[in-house]
Design a protein around this motif. Structure first.
Motif, mmCIF file in Angstrom:
data_model
loop_
_atom_site.group_PDB
_atom_site.id
_atom_site.type_symbol
_atom_site.label_atom_id
_atom_site.label_comp_id
_atom_site.label_asym_id
_atom_site.label_seq_id
_atom_site.Cartn_x
_atom_site.Cartn_y
_atom_site.Cartn_z
ATOM 1 N N ILE A 245 39.748 39.527 36.156
ATOM 2 C CA ILE A 245 38.477 40.228 36.396
ATOM 3 C C ILE A 245 38.191 41.108 35.165
ATOM 4 O O ILE A 245 39.043 41.911 34.777
ATOM 5 C CB ILE A 245 38.586 41.135 37.655
ATOM 6 C CG1 ILE A 245 39.188 40.384 38.846
ATOM 7 C CG2 ILE A 245 37.245 41.781 37.999
ATOM 8 C CD1 ILE A 245 38.340 39.343 39.478
ATOM 9 N N VAL B 45 35.240 42.270 42.866
ATOM 10 C CA VAL B 45 36.384 42.073 43.773
ATOM 11 C C VAL B 45 35.940 42.316 45.217
ATOM 12 O O VAL B 45 36.216 41.503 46.116
ATOM 13 C CB VAL B 45 37.542 43.022 43.368
ATOM 14 C CG1 VAL B 45 38.634 43.017 44.414
ATOM 15 C CG2 VAL B 45 38.101 42.607 42.015
ATOM 16 N N ARG C 237 33.102 31.818 40.309
ATOM 17 C CA ARG C 237 32.197 32.977 40.397
ATOM 18 C C ARG C 237 31.043 32.945 39.406
ATOM 19 O O ARG C 237 30.013 33.573 39.633
ATOM 20 C CB ARG C 237 32.984 34.276 40.255
ATOM 21 C CG ARG C 237 33.663 34.485 38.898
ATOM 22 C CD ARG C 237 34.702 35.568 39.063
ATOM 23 N NE ARG C 237 35.250 36.112 37.855
ATOM 24 C CZ ARG C 237 36.507 35.921 37.476
ATOM 25 N NH1 ARG C 237 37.310 35.120 38.176
ATOM 26 N NH2 ARG C 237 36.971 36.511 36.392
ATOM 27 N N ILE D 264 33.761 39.468 46.550
ATOM 28 C CA ILE D 264 34.509 38.261 46.962
ATOM 29 C C ILE D 264 35.222 38.521 48.292
ATOM 30 O O ILE D 264 35.192 37.683 49.203
ATOM 31 C CB ILE D 264 35.511 37.839 45.858
ATOM 32 C CG1 ILE D 264 34.740 37.346 44.635
ATOM 33 C CG2 ILE D 264 36.474 36.759 46.370
ATOM 34 C CD1 ILE D 264 35.600 36.915 43.463
ATOM 35 N N LEU E 168 36.717 32.985 43.528
ATOM 36 C CA LEU E 168 37.139 33.543 42.231
ATOM 37 C C LEU E 168 36.868 32.570 41.090
ATOM 38 O O LEU E 168 36.245 32.927 40.086
ATOM 39 C CB LEU E 168 38.654 33.755 42.264
ATOM 40 C CG LEU E 168 39.274 35.122 42.390
ATOM 41 C CD1 LEU E 168 40.783 35.009 42.288
ATOM 42 C CD2 LEU E 168 38.733 36.103 41.382
ATOM 43 N N ALA F 80 43.799 36.590 40.279
ATOM 44 C CA ALA F 80 42.894 36.216 39.183
ATOM 45 C C ALA F 80 43.639 36.177 37.850
ATOM 46 O O ALA F 80 43.440 35.265 37.039
ATOM 47 C CB ALA F 80 41.726 37.202 39.123
ATOM 48 N N LEU G 84 43.942 40.480 44.937
ATOM 49 C CA LEU G 84 42.960 39.525 44.395
ATOM 50 C C LEU G 84 42.936 39.624 42.860
ATOM 51 O O LEU G 84 42.868 38.597 42.168
ATOM 52 C CB LEU G 84 41.565 39.798 44.966
ATOM 53 C CG LEU G 84 40.586 38.652 44.744
ATOM 54 C CD1 LEU G 84 40.967 37.431 45.564
ATOM 55 C CD2 LEU G 84 39.154 39.060 45.109
ATOM 56 N N ARG G 85 43.029 40.840 42.346
ATOM 57 C CA ARG G 85 43.083 41.003 40.872
ATOM 58 C C ARG G 85 44.307 40.284 40.311
ATOM 59 O O ARG G 85 44.240 39.623 39.278
ATOM 60 C CB ARG G 85 43.161 42.487 40.494
ATOM 61 C CG ARG G 85 41.885 43.228 40.768
ATOM 62 C CD ARG G 85 41.926 44.640 40.186
ATOM 63 N NE ARG G 85 40.693 45.310 40.520
ATOM 64 C CZ ARG G 85 40.542 46.193 41.526
ATOM 65 N NH1 ARG G 85 41.565 46.541 42.267
ATOM 66 N NH2 ARG G 85 39.369 46.718 41.775
#
Ligand code: A3P
Length: 320
Positions: A242, A252, A83, A255, A80, A235, A231-232
């Motif tokens: 994102i 997403v 990226r 990853i 993340l 982040a 994951l969002r």
């Protein structure tokens, strides 16, 4: 771990001589410090980093108990944060996660592979630092720094089973294997590296309720269930949300695919590579499933651990 205690500083030797001690599951001892059971090299590094480590507000700490999904979390957050520099598309062979075990990319604060307390100051922000330390034992400077913390825990029954398997992989032929009954008995008393697991989780649970913008509390099971939204969320909390554009090309999913159990565990570096300590990288990848405890614990063992957890977590709002 043999001979380790002879290499400790005078301060550390003095400290451990005053602490309650129990046998570890590997040859060596655990010491009860601030309510948690730690091996002597953790204590040494706690003392050293108190003097030498300079936290920054931009630091991101990944905190886990051993066997709660540390390797997975390290991989996802590394992908993340980096990226822009490293395209996570799954056919991208240049990505560092393809040629390095996640532990080489995100060092620990208190154990190997460990950050160099001096050199890390030259790293560009944000620095990713992992730790298994309980909240109470993190250096005061870290707690005051305003850094971000992502805490990942796991159902204690699965954590236990994973830890028991891992311990046996670390034990040499000469040591022989350790039985599930023996380790279960000590796990239930809270005597395992960084245990008791319930107190470890409770410390960060309370911290996440008080500082939700800074401390994100996650469970392995929730990550497995809905990895995209978690994951969002990671982040957002760590300050690199994102974007709409990234959503449009499925960043997403890219990853998650790069960091999936199947992808990581089948990479050459993780199949045949080793840690500097000699431990096989493959030891960090076993089954990666929720509920494997059912294959190892008797119904009585499961009930006993459930009752302990329920009692210890009380009305905190945290449950497994
Ligand atoms: P099991 O032993 O239950 O399979 P840690 O990284 O904290 O040491 O935790 C290891 C556990 O996480 C092991 O659980 C391992 O298989 C699992 N794991 C490792 N990589 C994973 C991944 N990419 N996705 C999900 N689980 C993973």
């Amino acid at each position: 771990r043999r001979g380790e205690e002879e290499q400790l500083s005078k301060d550390c030797r003095e400290l451990i001589s005053s602490l309650p001690t129990q046998k570890d599951w590997l040859p060596g001892n655990l010491y009860q410090y601030q309510g948690f059971w730690l091996p002597s090299h953790y204590l040494q590094n706690i003392l050293t980093c108190r003097n030498q480590f300079q936290p920054r507000q931009s630091d991101i700490f990944l905190v886990t108990l051993p066997k709660s999904g540390t390797t997975w979390l390290k991989a996802m957050v590394f992908a993340l944060v980096n990226r822009t520099q490293y395209d996570p598309k799954s056919n991208q062979t240049q990505h560092p996660l393809v040629s390095n075990n996640p532990h080489e990319l995100v060092p620990f604060l208190e154990l190997e592979p460990r950050i160099d307390y001096n050199q890390i100051d030259s790293c560009p922000p944000p620095r990713l630092i992992a730790t298994h330390l309980p909240l109470i034992s993190l250096p005061e400077s870290v707690k005051k720094s305003g850094c971000k913390i992502v805490y990942l825990c796991r159902n204690p029954k699965d954590t236990f089973v994973s830890l028991w398997h891992f311990t046996n992989k670390m034990r040499t032929e000469e040591m022989g294997s350790i039985s599930i009954e023996e380790t279960f008995e000590s796990f239930c008393r809270g005597v395992n590296v960084c245990g008791p697991v319930w107190d470890h989780a409770l410390g960060f649970w309370k911290e996440s309720l008080e500082n939700p913008e800074r401390v994100l509390f996650l469970k392995y099971e929730e990550l497995k269930e809905d990895p995209e939204n978690h994951l969002r969320r990671i982040a957002e909390v760590i300050g690199c949300p994102i974007s709409m554009e990234e959503e449009s090309f499925d960043l997403v999913d890219q990853i998650l695919e790069l960091c999936s159990f199947d992808r990581l565990s089948n990479l050459e570096v993780n199949r045949i590579g080793k840690q500097p300590s000699g431990l096989n990288n493959s030891s960090f990848f076993r089954r990666g499933e929720v509920g494997d405890w059912k294959n190892h614990l008797t119904p009585q063992m499961a009930l006993k651990l459930d009752e302990i957890i329920k009692e210890k977590l009380g009305d905190s709002g945290l449950a497994f």
